[in-house]
Scaffold this motif. Structure first.
Motif, short mmCIF file in Angstrom:
data_model
loop_
_atom_site.label_atom_id
_atom_site.label_comp_id
_atom_site.label_asym_id
_atom_site.label_seq_id
_atom_site.Cartn_x
_atom_site.Cartn_y
_atom_site.Cartn_z
N SER A 556 0.83 -1.21 0.00
CA SER A 556 0.00 0.00 0.00
C SER A 556 0.86 1.25 0.00
CB SER A 556 -0.93 -0.01 1.21
OG SER A 556 -0.19 -0.10 2.42
N ARG A 557 2.07 1.17 0.57
CA ARG A 557 2.96 2.33 0.56
C ARG A 557 3.27 2.79 -0.86
NH1 ARG A 557 8.12 2.09 -1.62
NH2 ARG A 557 8.60 0.20 -0.43
N MET A 558 3.32 1.86 -1.80
CA MET A 558 3.66 2.19 -3.18
C MET A 558 2.57 2.99 -3.89
SD MET A 558 5.45 -1.40 -4.24
CE MET A 558 6.55 -2.21 -3.08
N ASP A 559 1.37 3.03 -3.32
CA ASP A 559 0.32 3.89 -3.87
C ASP A 559 0.60 5.36 -3.56
OD1 ASP A 559 -0.99 1.64 -4.78
OD2 ASP A 559 -2.26 1.48 -2.99
N THR A 560 1.48 5.60 -2.57
CA THR A 560 1.85 6.97 -2.18
C THR A 560 3.27 7.32 -2.65
OG1 THR A 560 0.47 6.78 -0.21
CG2 THR A 560 2.08 8.57 -0.25
N TYR A 561 4.19 6.37 -2.44
CA TYR A 561 5.58 6.60 -2.86
C TYR A 561 6.18 5.27 -3.30
CZ TYR A 561 10.46 7.92 -2.93
OH TYR A 561 11.74 8.15 -3.33
N ALA A 562 6.76 5.27 -4.49
CA ALA A 562 7.44 4.08 -5.01
C ALA A 562 8.54 4.51 -5.95
CB ALA A 562 6.45 3.16 -5.73
N ASN A 563 9.55 3.68 -6.06
CA ASN A 563 10.67 3.98 -6.94
C ASN A 563 11.07 2.69 -7.65
OD1 ASN A 563 13.33 4.53 -7.98
ND2 ASN A 563 13.37 6.32 -6.65
N PHE A 564 10.76 2.63 -8.94
CA PHE A 564 11.05 1.43 -9.73
C PHE A 564 12.25 1.69 -10.64
CE2 PHE A 564 6.62 0.95 -8.54
CZ PHE A 564 6.58 -0.36 -8.10
N VAL A 565 12.02 2.35 -11.76
CA VAL A 565 13.09 2.59 -12.73
C VAL A 565 13.68 3.99 -12.60
CG1 VAL A 565 12.13 0.96 -14.36
CG2 VAL A 565 11.40 3.33 -14.47
N GLU A 566 13.07 4.86 -11.77
CA GLU A 566 13.53 6.24 -11.71
C GLU A 566 14.85 6.37 -10.96
OE1 GLU A 566 9.12 5.92 -11.87
OE2 GLU A 566 10.62 5.26 -10.42
N TRP A 567 15.03 5.58 -9.92
CA TRP A 567 16.17 5.60 -9.04
C TRP A 567 16.44 7.02 -8.57
CZ3 TRP A 567 17.62 3.32 -5.34
CH2 TRP A 567 18.93 3.13 -4.92
N ILE A 568 17.60 7.64 -8.83
CA ILE A 568 17.85 8.97 -8.28
C ILE A 568 18.07 10.01 -9.37
CG2 ILE A 568 18.77 8.11 -6.11
CD1 ILE A 568 21.53 8.44 -7.18
N THR A 569 17.73 9.71 -10.59
CA THR A 569 17.91 10.69 -11.67
C THR A 569 16.60 11.26 -12.15
OG1 THR A 569 17.90 8.88 -13.28
CG2 THR A 569 20.04 9.62 -12.46
N GLN A 570 15.48 10.69 -11.73
CA GLN A 570 14.19 11.15 -12.19
C GLN A 570 13.23 11.22 -11.01
OE1 GLN A 570 12.77 8.77 -15.53
NE2 GLN A 570 14.86 8.20 -16.02
N VAL A 571 12.12 11.92 -11.20
CA VAL A 571 11.10 12.01 -10.17
C VAL A 571 10.42 10.64 -10.03
CG1 VAL A 571 8.96 13.13 -9.46
CG2 VAL A 571 10.70 14.44 -10.69
N PRO A 572 10.40 10.07 -8.84
CA PRO A 572 9.75 8.77 -8.67
C PRO A 572 8.23 8.89 -8.74
CG PRO A 572 10.48 9.61 -6.55
CD PRO A 572 11.00 10.57 -7.59
N HIS A 573 7.59 7.87 -9.27
CA HIS A 573 6.14 7.88 -9.42
C HIS A 573 5.54 6.69 -8.68
CE1 HIS A 573 6.20 11.11 -12.36
NE2 HIS A 573 7.17 10.47 -13.00
N PRO A 574 4.48 6.90 -7.89
CA PRO A 574 3.83 5.79 -7.21
C PRO A 574 3.09 4.89 -8.20
CG PRO A 574 2.57 7.81 -6.90
CD PRO A 574 3.85 8.20 -7.60
N VAL A 575 2.67 3.74 -7.70
CA VAL A 575 1.89 2.82 -8.52
C VAL A 575 0.54 3.47 -8.83
CG1 VAL A 575 0.76 0.56 -8.60
CG2 VAL A 575 3.02 0.81 -7.53
N THR A 576 0.17 3.56 -10.09
CA THR A 576 -1.07 4.20 -10.48
C THR A 576 -2.24 3.22 -10.32
OG1 THR A 576 -0.87 3.53 -12.79
CG2 THR A 576 0.18 5.61 -12.14
N ALA A 577 -3.43 3.79 -10.28
CA ALA A 577 -4.64 2.96 -10.18
C ALA A 577 -4.75 2.04 -11.39
CB ALA A 577 -5.88 3.85 -10.06
N GLY A 578 -4.34 2.54 -12.55
CA GLY A 578 -4.39 1.72 -13.77
C GLY A 578 -3.44 0.54 -13.70
N GLU A 579 -2.21 0.77 -13.18
CA GLU A 579 -1.25 -0.32 -13.05
C GLU A 579 -1.73 -1.36 -12.05
OE1 GLU A 579 3.02 1.88 -14.01
OE2 GLU A 579 2.12 2.10 -12.03
N ARG A 580 -2.30 -0.88 -10.94
CA ARG A 580 -2.80 -1.81 -9.94
C ARG A 580 -3.96 -2.63 -10.51
NH1 ARG A 580 -1.11 -3.24 -4.61
NH2 ARG A 580 -0.58 -1.07 -4.19
N GLN A 581 -4.87 -1.96 -11.24
CA GLN A 581 -6.01 -2.68 -11.82
C GLN A 581 -5.56 -3.69 -12.86
OE1 GLN A 581 -9.27 -2.16 -10.78
NE2 GLN A 581 -9.65 -4.02 -11.99
#
Length: 607
Positions: A556-581
């Motif tokens: 559930s934390r990843m719905d607010t904050y998650a870091n997959f491919v962004e690492w430290i060079t890009q703005v991290p994006h949480p898991v979207t509702a579309g990805e979860r669905q």
């Protein structure tokens, strides 16, 4: 109050702070109360006639702050080192060839203590590594006593043990926590060997350097840069003609030994580090057609020439010594120049942070305030370090500061052993902060003339820095709303809840074929499963039922904050509702405890 009572009161205050932090796991609102007792411990430490014991006790308490506050390892890096510990335990051997992390000091110490004390390896890592790492505070104290005085050394040690660059890493139980003490000891004993010329000191420096190389590769590299610069500058600025030749020989001997052992170990045990080092050498020098190791030998021979040059041509040191004398009479030039450099560095760093060119996790504004405060105090203390005895500490600070500046401006991009898109500046600042703390300690003494003023000032600055290191869920016991000055993104990733651990352990007990991944923080927790039949890999894409991975762990934390491919060079994006669905519709839910969910792609098989 006699000194024995002061020591007991300091110890009791630290015990009370630790117990309150333990209780704050269940009652987070208790966390701020621990600051009162830690502040009392610091006050008693400054009142003690023998502050060594108090300093060790306070250092152990602050270094273990995350252990008291959270039941599991924190962040992501400690779990990577935990994987190497498990490899040693599973294979039943501490031989370096038996595990992938070819820096054996960490896994050998943790696994040995785990077996000797009959405790879980995670508990051993959480407790033993920070305690060993806290020795760097005591080491800094003894270094400070030798180069400055007792009060300056104590002040610097208290400031250092509450500083962000030290506490951020030491409290986690990672390799840096062991690398920094070896680094400081290597600098100290090597510099002492140069001054005394005793064979015993030279051999002792060799031992420390060997331990440093086996403990942490980046710390070893920083030693090979800082030590020759600070000692060579001493020869040119302060040494008499009679001493130059002898000291130059010892410097070259120690540097040659460190390079030989370091590169030999990297070549045969840390090949990826060796390749990165040679790649960096080719980037820095224009001789790309010459093999990197030949260039290293050439640079070392060039250094030998510079080291012996003053003994051959004594006149080459006169302009530098005249300049040093001129600057010592006009110290305000250094202070004003340093002030503008510091302001420029802070602006550059803040710009980098805001633009995510360095960090995926935005650090709170008070952390910047604490750093600025220490830099200002260090500039105030600079005049005390223009003597021949203290000047090496100024050089000690100057070298990593220059390297950090080059890294921030990207003047030489992609130098992998110092900085790149994958290295946190806080990791690099760990080498800069010990000498900066000593200068800041001298600055505090210049500001607070009487003993009472000094004690009160040190205590207030200590508590301010400790609070701003972990201002949210650690010391305040609560997460602040986004947009407030105390908001801290790290509160979402610093701890790993029981539900996440349960999901990982459940997966480890299943007989599965395929690769598990998650975001970079939850993935780190699962890394230790690599020592079993399961396979865990670093994420290189966002959650998808059509990904290359057979299993996904989402919380559930990843719905607010998650870091997959962004690492430290890009703005991290949480898991979207579309990805979860999409994962719910096109994947199979293997496990769901209400917080952590394990998905299996429909195309993957399972035994």
């Amino acid at each position: 109050m006699n000194d024995r009572t002061t020591l007991l009161l300091c110890f009791a205050s630290c015990i009370a702070a630790a117990l309150i932090l333990l209780l704050s796991r269940a009652y987070p609102s208790l966390a701020p109360i621990s600051l009162i007792f830690i502040g009392l411990a610091v006050w008693f430490c400054t009142n003690s006639q023998r502050p060594g014991f108090c300093l060790v006790t306070v250092a152990a308490t602050t270094t273990l702050v995350l252990v008291f506050r959270f039941p599991y390892l924190t962040w992501g890096d400690p779990w990577q080192d935990y994987e190497s510990v498990w490899e040693v335990i599973v294979q039943g051997s501490t031989a370096a060839a038996g595990y992938r992390l070819q820096q054996p000091v960490f896994p050998v110490i943790v696994s040995a203590f785990s077996g000797f004390l009959s405790i879980h390896p995670m508990l051993a890592q959480k407790m033993i590594v920070p305690l060993v790492g806290s020795l760097s505070v005591s080491i800094l104290y003894f270094i400070g006593r030798e180069y400055t005085d007792r009060t300056t050394a104590l002040t610097a040690s208290l400031i250092y043990l509450s500083s962000i660059p030290y506490l951020h890493w030491a409290s986690q139980g990672v390799r840096e926590a062991l690398g920094i003490p070896f680094f400081l000891l290597s600098i100290y004993f090597s510099h002492r060997a140069v001054r005394t010329g005793r064979v015993s000191d030279i051999l002792l420096s060799f031992c420390m350097i060997s331990g440093l190389i086996l403990a942490h590769h980046q710390s070893a590299f920083m030693f090979s840069v800082i030590f020759p610069v600070m000692t060579l500058a001493e020869i040119y600025l302060f040494r008499s003609d009679a001493r130059i030749k002898r000291e130059a020989g010892i410097i070259c001997l120690i540097l040659g030994f460190s390079l030989l052992v370091m590169l030999t170990w990297w070549r045969y045990r840390l090949s990826f580090i060796y390749i990165s080092f040679i790649h960096d050498i080719n980037k820095i020098t224009p001789f790309h057609s010459i093999p990197g190791i030949v260039q290293v030998i050439g640079l070392f021979l060039l250094f030998i020439c510079f080291a012996y040059l003053p003994s051959i041509c004594p006149g080459v040191t006169r302009p530098l010594r005249y300049l040093m004398h001129w600057v010592s009479k006009r110290v305000w030039i250094l202070q004003v120049g340093g002030f503008f450099i510091a302001i420029g560095g802070v602006v550059l760093l803040v710009t980098s942070l805001a633009g995510y060119s360095f960090l995926a996790v935005r650090y709170p504004v008070p952390m910047i305030f604490a750093g600025v405060l220490i830099l200002i105090l260090a500039l105030i203390g600079v005049p005390e370090f223009l003597t021949s005895k203290r000047f090496p500490l100024l050089l000690f600070a100057a070298v990593p500061l220059i390297l950090l500046g080059i890294g921030l401006t990207r003047a030489i991009p992609g130098i992998e052993l110092l900085w790149n898109s994958q290295i946190d500046p806080l990791r690099f600042l760990g080498y800069l902060w010990p000498p900066v703390a000593l200068m800041a300690g001298a600055g505090i003494i210049r500001l607070f003339r009487t003993d009472r003023q000094w004690q009160l000032g040190v205590t207030i600055i200590f508590l301010f820095m400790l609070t701003t290191t972990f201002p949210s869920i650690v010391m305040m016991g609560t997460s602040f709303e986004k947009g407030t000055i105390w908001y801290d993104n790290r509160s979402l990733v610093i701890s790993h809840p029981e539900t996440e651990i349960q999901a990982v352990e459940w997966f480890g007990n299943e007989k599965t074929n395929g690769i598990l991944t998650s975001d970079r923080y939850a993935f780190s927790v699962a890394r230790w499963l690599n020592t079993q039949e399961s396979s865990v890999k670093e994420p290189v894409e966002r959650p998808s039922p059509n990904s290359r991975y057979e299993y996904w762990l989402l919380t559930s934390r990843m719905d607010t904050y998650a870091n997959f491919v962004e690492w430290i060079t890009q703005v991290p994006h949480p898991v979207t509702a579309g990805e979860r669905q999409m994962m719910d519709d096109q994947s199979v839910r293997m496990y769901d405890n209400g917080d952590a969910v394990l998905y299996r792609n429909r195309g993957s098989g399972q035994n």
